[in-house]
Enzyme design. Structure first.
Site, PDB file in Angstrom:
ATOM      1  N   PHE A  31       2.811   3.156   4.920  1.00  0.00           N
ATOM      2  CA  PHE A  31       1.925   3.497   3.823  1.00  0.00           C
ATOM      3  C   PHE A  31       2.555   4.470   2.823  1.00  0.00           C
ATOM      4  O   PHE A  31       1.225   5.123   1.980  1.00  0.00           O
ATOM      5  CB  PHE A  31       0.621   4.141   4.332  1.00  0.00           C
ATOM      6  CG  PHE A  31      -0.018   3.288   5.674  1.00  0.00           C
ATOM      7  CD1 PHE A  31      -0.141   2.020   5.540  1.00  0.00           C
ATOM      8  CD2 PHE A  31      -0.283   4.038   6.900  1.00  0.00           C
ATOM      9  CE1 PHE A  31      -0.597   1.305   6.544  1.00  0.00           C
ATOM     10  CE2 PHE A  31      -0.541   3.207   8.000  1.00  0.00           C
ATOM     11  CZ  PHE A  31      -0.638   2.000   7.947  1.00  0.00           C
ATOM     12  N   ARG A 113       2.599   1.951 -12.691  1.00  0.00           N
ATOM     13  CA  ARG A 113       2.076   0.617 -11.625  1.00  0.00           C
ATOM     14  C   ARG A 113       0.596   0.537 -12.241  1.00  0.00           C
ATOM     15  O   ARG A 113       0.025  -0.325 -11.913  1.00  0.00           O
ATOM     16  CB  ARG A 113       2.513   0.789 -10.397  1.00  0.00           C
ATOM     17  CG  ARG A 113       2.205  -0.688  -9.855  1.00  0.00           C
ATOM     18  CD  ARG A 113       2.775  -0.799  -8.374  1.00  0.00           C
ATOM     19  NE  ARG A 113       2.934  -2.121  -7.750  1.00  0.00           N
ATOM     20  CZ  ARG A 113       3.722  -3.037  -7.813  1.00  0.00           C
ATOM     21  NH1 ARG A 113       4.939  -2.660  -8.477  1.00  0.00           N
ATOM     22  NH2 ARG A 113       3.769  -4.267  -7.189  1.00  0.00           N
ATOM     23  N   ARG A 145       0.396   3.145  -0.123  1.00  0.00           N
ATOM     24  CA  ARG A 145      -0.039   1.662  -0.159  1.00  0.00           C
ATOM     25  C   ARG A 145      -0.549   1.342  -1.439  1.00  0.00           C
ATOM     26  O   ARG A 145      -1.833   1.662  -1.720  1.00  0.00           O
ATOM     27  CB  ARG A 145      -0.904   1.433   1.114  1.00  0.00           C
ATOM     28  CG  ARG A 145      -0.995  -0.190   1.229  1.00  0.00           C
ATOM     29  CD  ARG A 145      -1.977  -0.315   2.650  1.00  0.00           C
ATOM     30  NE  ARG A 145      -1.720  -1.538   2.951  1.00  0.00           N
ATOM     31  CZ  ARG A 145      -2.161  -1.926   4.332  1.00  0.00           C
ATOM     32  NH1 ARG A 145      -2.470  -1.014   5.149  1.00  0.00           N
ATOM     33  NH2 ARG A 145      -2.326  -3.255   4.484  1.00  0.00           N
ATOM     34  N   ALA A 316       6.555  -1.854  -1.779  1.00  0.00           N
ATOM     35  CA  ALA A 316       6.348  -3.013  -2.963  1.00  0.00           C
ATOM     36  C   ALA A 316       5.823  -4.321  -2.269  1.00  0.00           C
ATOM     37  O   ALA A 316       5.551  -5.303  -3.156  1.00  0.00           O
ATOM     38  CB  ALA A 316       7.486  -3.044  -4.072  1.00  0.00           C
ATOM     39  N   GLU A 518       0.106  -4.640   0.636  1.00  0.00           N
ATOM     40  CA  GLU A 518      -0.552  -3.967  -0.322  1.00  0.00           C
ATOM     41  C   GLU A 518      -1.848  -4.512  -0.956  1.00  0.00           C
ATOM     42  O   GLU A 518      -3.041  -3.944  -1.133  1.00  0.00           O
ATOM     43  CB  GLU A 518       0.190  -3.328  -1.627  1.00  0.00           C
ATOM     44  CG  GLU A 518       1.266  -2.281  -1.423  1.00  0.00           C
ATOM     45  CD  GLU A 518       2.235  -2.137  -2.376  1.00  0.00           C
ATOM     46  OE1 GLU A 518       2.437  -0.888  -2.648  1.00  0.00           O
ATOM     47  OE2 GLU A 518       2.835  -3.040  -2.714  1.00  0.00           O
TER      48      GLU A 518
END
Length: 566
Positions: A31, A113, A145, A316, A518
């Site tokens: 995680f 991100r 995560r 990822a 994810e």
């Protein structure tokens, strides 16, 4: 991230990387926290081992571990959105500020991100998104995560919710109105200038809306709320579009080492680490399928930098994508040699050599795989290969803010129904329906487990898992006694999870599958939206409740009281 631990230990000890070997056994959950934060324990152990000239192990107490290691970054999102009378977004400006802690760690890429996923499944024709990483006197936050994606997506969904309440419409109507279009619509370009060419969110949402009977249930809930004095219900359907790849392009590579022994058994080692997500099983399946042998003939050994060097983090959501393709490449090399050997030995063509059910068919002959391998060994055929894979067609220019950072997107949607006690703020998750896209699944049982687990974990993040620091930056919720992790009893009372079995990855991934690590974590945004609807009912759905997360019973109760007073 075994190779990063290797580099860090080598730097601390002042030795070359070839002097350090990192072995990673199966872990009980990852995680994100093990991506960089394992470095401190590894380097401390290495220094102590060199000093004491004996083996050293660190095993932190749970309270110390929770206090000293980083968490998911908490965000404060400010936004201004312009929309028309139908609810279609015309322009958006938003800033995503993040608590990063006392050092940078991974805060830069995490906040990047967040911006990559601030659009979720929605087209913004005019948009300016900024991130604001903030240094604070708290523990250095790190990967978790979703890696910033969940925070960005949650901000985007709040914007949709605001528009819906401002116009007095069902948020689902606003969502569908703002979805990305197909390649010919002119509505398929992301804020970072990547074109969406695999968009299936419309089909996913339409199918789930029908199968979960969303419209009838929402009408029944509105009717229920009219007459219920204390208990109020809510329902929401939210989508997920999640980009798959490392946004740092060079990390999108992987290696694998494959040996076939003379008895036909296969040895596999690759750069992915197993943390309960099933990557060992999936990559073993790739080899079993390639050679058409039983999976129990494939032996997987612990990840080690001594066998596969320069590994990328198992992160990822790309562990199976990258390492599966690397193993497939190793199998391809060995099979090419074996086919060439068979064609020469049996005086036939390569087209007449096929691998099938623990045998190799050569023309009219059916040779057991183990016997065939033994004969190939006798002919001095190399039965070992190092496979390699690099994700094609991706790039990212951070300075320009444009590129194609993601190889493809994974999609999903969830409908959540909740009941809220407006006197206490306590609530129950009555029912959840999920339809999720994993392409052509490599292993449906593993993928379903990832979706169910991801949903419950995301539900905990958004509802109960409250972090609290004192004025000196000390974490006070530092144990399971004060930090409320979901229990088995907290799972939705009715929990229906389905895979979109018709989906197939348009890109050449292993078996045309899609990542599943994810994306499911963001499906329980639907729980927060459902809680919002239940809270909004006390004021006739006229105002967006603006529930902060985690939406604890205390926050729910305060929102109810605020709307009643307003």
């Amino acid at each position: 991230h075994p190779s990063e631990v290797q580099r860090m230990v080598a730097q601390v000890l002042g030795v070359p990387s070839n002097a350090i070997t990192v072995n990673v056994r199966r872990m009980g959950g990852g995680f994100g926290g093990k991506e960089t934060q394992g470095n401190q324990f590894a380097t401390l152990a290495a220094v102590a081992a060199r000093k004491l000239r004996r083996a050293v192990k660190f095993r932190p107490d749970r309270d110390d571990d929770m206090t000293a290691t980083g968490k998911r970054h908490d965000f404060l999102v400010h936004y201004d959105v312009g929309f028309d009378e139908e609810g279609r977004i015309r322009a958006l400006q938003a800033n995503y500020a993040a608590r990063c802690g006392f050092s940078a760690d991974l805060s830069g890429p995490v906040t990047d991100r967040a911006l990559f996923h601030a659009d979720n499944a929605y087209f913004y024709p005019h948009v300016k998104l900024t991130s604001q990483p903030l240094k604070t006197n708290t523990v250095s936050n790190t990967a978790f995560r979703g890696f910033g994606g969940p925070q960005g997506m949650l901000g985007g969904e709040r914007i949709i919710e605001e528009i819906a309440y401002a116009l007095g419409k069902d948020p689902l109507e606003i969502r569908k109105l703002n979805f990305y279009g197909d390649a010919h619509s002119g509505r398929n370009v992301t804020p970072y200038h990547q074109k969406i060419e695999d968009n299936i969110i419309g089909r996913i949402v339409d199918e789930l809306e029908a199968s979960a009977d969303y419209q009838a249930r929402r009408a029944a809930i509105i009717e229920f709320n009219r007459s219920s004095r204390v208990i109020r219900k809510g329902i929401a359907l939210t989508p997920v579009k999640f980009g798959i790849s490392f946004t740092l392009t060079h990390l999108n590579q992987a290696g694998a080492l494959v040996h076939i022994y003379t008895d036909g058994s296969v040895h596999l080692n690759h750069g992915g680490t197993e943390m309960g997500q099933g990557v060992y099983t999936k990559v073993a399946q790739v080899l079993a399928d390639s050679f058409q042998i039983d999976i129990d003939r494939v032996k997987i050994t612990a990840t080690t930098t001594g066998k596969v060097p320069n590994t990328s983090a198992t992160a990822a959501s790309s562990g199976s994508d990258l390492n599966g393709m690397a193993a497939f490449d190793a199998a391809r090399q060995i099979k090419e040699r074996l086919v060439a050997f068979a064609a020469e030995r049996w005086q036939t063509t390569a087209e007449n050599v096929t691998f099938t059910a623990n045998h190799v068919r050569i023309g009219d002959d059916l040779v057991p795989f183990a016997q065939f391998v033994q004969e190939a060994y006798g002919a001095r055929v190399q039965l070992s290969a190092a496979g390699f894979y690099a994700t094609p067609g991706i790039h990212w220019d951070r300075a320009a803010g444009r590129g194609t950072p993601f190889y493809y997107f994974a999609y999903g949607a969830a409908v959540s129904e909740v009941s809220v006690d407006t006197l206490t703020g306590e609530y129950m998750i009555d029912r959840v329906d999920v339809l999720h896209d994993v392409g052509r699944s490599l292993n449906p049982a593993i993928d379903l487990g990832q979706i169910e687990g991801g949903f419950v974990q995301g539900m905990g993040w958004l509802t109960t898992e409250e972090l609290w620091w004192d004025e000196k930056g000390r974490l006070r919720t530092h144990a399971p006694s004060t930090y409320k992790i979901p229990l088995a009893s907290d799972r939705p009372k009715i929990f229906n999870v389905r895979l979109a079995e018709w989906s197939e990855n348009a890109e050449e991934t292993i078996g045309r599958s899609k990542a599943v690590g994810e994306p499911p974590l963001m499906l329980p945004i639907s729980v927060v939206e459902a809680l919002s609807m239940a809270v909004a009912s006390v004021a006739g759905y006229r105002e967006c409740p603006r529930l902060d997360t985690p939406a604890t019973p205390e926050r729910v109760l305060m929102a109810v009281e605020r709307l009643r007073a307003g």
